[in-house]
Design a protein around this motif. Structure first.
Motif, PDB file in Angstrom:
ATOM      1  N   GLY A  50       0.814  -1.210   0.000  1.00 24.84           N
ATOM      2  CA  GLY A  50       0.000   0.000   0.000  1.00 24.84           C
ATOM      3  C   GLY A  50       0.839   1.248   0.000  1.00 24.84           C
ATOM      4  N   SER A  51       1.944   1.224   0.741  1.00 26.91           N
ATOM      5  CA  SER A  51       2.827   2.395   0.811  1.00 26.91           C
ATOM      6  C   SER A  51       3.575   2.587  -0.500  1.00 26.91           C
ATOM      7  N   TYR A  52       4.321   1.576  -0.934  1.00 26.68           N
ATOM      8  CA  TYR A  52       5.022   1.693  -2.213  1.00 26.68           C
ATOM      9  C   TYR A  52       4.031   1.893  -3.363  1.00 26.68           C
ATOM     10  N   GLY A  53       2.848   1.277  -3.257  1.00 22.69           N
ATOM     11  CA  GLY A  53       1.876   1.329  -4.341  1.00 22.69           C
ATOM     12  C   GLY A  53       1.214   2.673  -4.526  1.00 22.69           C
ATOM     13  N   ALA A  54       1.359   3.574  -3.556  1.00 23.30           N
ATOM     14  CA  ALA A  54       0.776   4.909  -3.700  1.00 23.30           C
ATOM     15  C   ALA A  54       1.596   5.800  -4.633  1.00 23.30           C
ATOM     16  N   ALA A  55       2.714   5.306  -5.132  1.00 22.85           N
ATOM     17  CA  ALA A  55       3.500   6.009  -6.152  1.00 22.85           C
ATOM     18  C   ALA A  55       3.417   5.193  -7.440  1.00 22.85           C
ATOM     19  N   ALA A  56       2.768   5.734  -8.449  1.00 17.19           N
ATOM     20  CA  ALA A  56       2.484   4.976  -9.671  1.00 17.19           C
ATOM     21  C   ALA A  56       3.751   4.491 -10.366  1.00 17.19           C
ATOM     22  N   GLU A  57       4.875   5.181 -10.163  1.00 19.16           N
ATOM     23  CA  GLU A  57       6.103   4.796 -10.855  1.00 19.16           C
ATOM     24  C   GLU A  57       6.757   3.555 -10.255  1.00 19.16           C
ATOM     25  N   ASN A  58       6.324   3.124  -9.084  1.00 18.88           N
ATOM     26  CA  ASN A  58       6.899   1.929  -8.464  1.00 18.88           C
ATOM     27  C   ASN A  58       6.304   0.669  -9.089  1.00 18.88           C
ATOM     28  N   ASP A  59       7.161  -0.204  -9.606  1.00 28.77           N
ATOM     29  CA  ASP A  59       6.752  -1.506 -10.145  1.00 28.77           C
ATOM     30  C   ASP A  59       6.911  -2.517  -9.015  1.00 28.77           C
ATOM     31  N   LEU A  60       5.817  -2.809  -8.324  1.00 28.14           N
ATOM     32  CA  LEU A  60       5.924  -3.580  -7.088  1.00 28.14           C
ATOM     33  C   LEU A  60       6.325  -5.030  -7.315  1.00 28.14           C
ATOM     34  N   ALA A  61       5.822  -5.659  -8.371  1.00 29.44           N
ATOM     35  CA  ALA A  61       6.209  -7.047  -8.634  1.00 29.44           C
ATOM     36  C   ALA A  61       7.707  -7.128  -8.919  1.00 29.44           C
ATOM     37  N   ALA A  62       8.223  -6.171  -9.683  1.00 28.82           N
ATOM     38  CA  ALA A  62       9.656  -6.149  -9.971  1.00 28.82           C
ATOM     39  C   ALA A  62      10.462  -5.891  -8.707  1.00 28.82           C
TER      40      ALA A  62
END
Length: 387
Positions: A273-285
């Motif tokens: 949720g925290s990292y995901g609030a920045a659209a440029e973060n590719d969470l799976a990667a």
């Protein structure tokens, strides 16, 4: 994967007996009653651990051993506070508690402008309105340098927004932003918040990084000795607020932290949720890249405002803009090479059903988290069978 649940201690309206019925087997908690600058007493650690185990559960993760503002600013008392922190790690390790989550967010912990945003289904969610935050900074906090941090359009929108607030709504915004660390006895009043922010006048991104490096260089050896894994939580939201630097917001930040003190004891809390609030973060990667140093996982999702992407609300755990399934897949693949299960908790949750009748902390209801945990357990089972 070990399914865990955040519990705020004996005064939590959600009991250990109820948690045991949710499907969680591990407890994530802390000794919230201990002053942040003091080492946790051995007796208190063992007493809390015994209470958890008496209910058939395990104290799996400490969230958190708070980092003091003296440590973050490298101010007076910094070294004494670090020594107390290291002592706590040694005592936790000796008690068999091996994962410690913490954060390095200056002044404000996770920040929301609305703690009960109504949802179409009748529930309520946490939300962050960027313009409301700008309005707070400009017109309530009245930080001297604030105007220069925003565009003319943002300042105009904030001025319009503040005019819509009556006294009750204005106070609610103040209370929401200055609430402090979840589980803490108190946050700041407005004067205290203003003073805490001012303490960072000469601390920027580079300086805060160096203060984190100084902290890690001194506590990681204690963690290694204790067999404890440190897991830093990302900034929430992952953007500067009130002129305060943020240094745990993206993959570059995570990589810098892991390299600053290169030890298996120095790792990450991967909060989608925290990292995901920045659209440029590719969470799976990111999950794939850092899997070997991810020691704890918070799974939840957010939906960002299309007109103002720095604004968001917390969605159902498998909804929103975050690729929770992609992250879960990467973590399950990596877990095959671990020596122990990776602790995960369903982070936050909507207020649903009977949650309205319990005085739970914002974001930590019973039924909303139960729903989220059930969905995530089902997702994990489906991914295992499909692989």
């Amino acid at each position: 994967m070990e399914y865990t649940w955040r519990w705020f201690g004996p005064n939590d309206p959600v009991s250990l007996a109820e948690i045991r019925q949710t499907g969680a087997t591990g407890i994530v908690t802390a000794l919230h009653e201990i002053d942040n600058a003091s080492a946790w007493p051995e007796a208190a650690i063992h007493e809390r651990k015994a209470a958890i185990e008496a209910e058939g559960l395990t104290w799996s993760v400490v969230e958190s051993v708070p980092v003091t503002e003296a440590i973050r600013t490298a101010g007076p008392g910094c070294d004494a506070d670090i020594e107390a922190y290291a002592t706590t790690l040694l005592r936790l390790g000796a008690a068999g508690i091996k994962t410690v989550c913490y954060n390095f967010m200056p002044v404000a912990d996770w920040t929301r402008t609305d703690l009960m945003r109504p949802l179409p289904n009748g529930g309520a969610a946490l939300a962050f309105d960027y313009i409301a935050c700008v309005a707070f900074d400009l017109f309530i906090l009245q930080r001297p340098e604030a105007a220069g941090d925003y565009t003319a359009a943002e300042r105009a929108a904030a001025a319009t927004y503040i005019e819509t607030l009556d006294d009750a709504a204005r106070q609610r915004l103040i209370d929401n932003i200055t609430a402090g660390l979840p589980g803490a006895n108190a946050g700041y009043d407005l004067t205290g918040f203003r003073s805490a922010v001012a303490a960072y006048d000469h601390i920027g991104h580079a300086e805060l990084r160096e203060n984190l490096r100084y902290f890690l260089a001194r506590v990681v050896p204690a963690a290694e000795q204790a067999g404890v894994h440190l897991a830093i939580h990302p900034d929430d939201p992952p953007q500067p607020l009130f002129g305060l630097p943020r240094i745990v917001s993206n993959a570059d930040d995570a990589r810098w932290i892991l390299e600053a003190v290169d030890s298996p004891a120095n790792g990450l809390t991967f909060c989608t949720g925290s990292y995901g609030a920045a659209a440029e973060n590719d969470l799976a990667a990111m999950a794939a890249a850092f899997a070997h140093r991810i020691h704890f996982v918070h799974l939840r999702s957010v939906a960002c405002d299309r007109a103002e992407p720095r604004s968001f609300y917390e969605t159902e755990h498998l909804g929103g803009d975050v690729d929770v399934a992609g992250v879960m897949s990467q973590l399950l693949n990596a877990e095959e090479h671990r020596h122990s299960s990776l602790p995960m908790r369903a982070d936050h949750g909507h207020h649903l059903l009977g949650d309205a009748g319990r005085p739970t902390r914002a974001g930590y209801p019973l039924y909303g988290r139960l729903k989220g945990l059930s969905e995530l357990r089902g997702l994990a089972m489906g991914l295992r069978y499909s692989s």
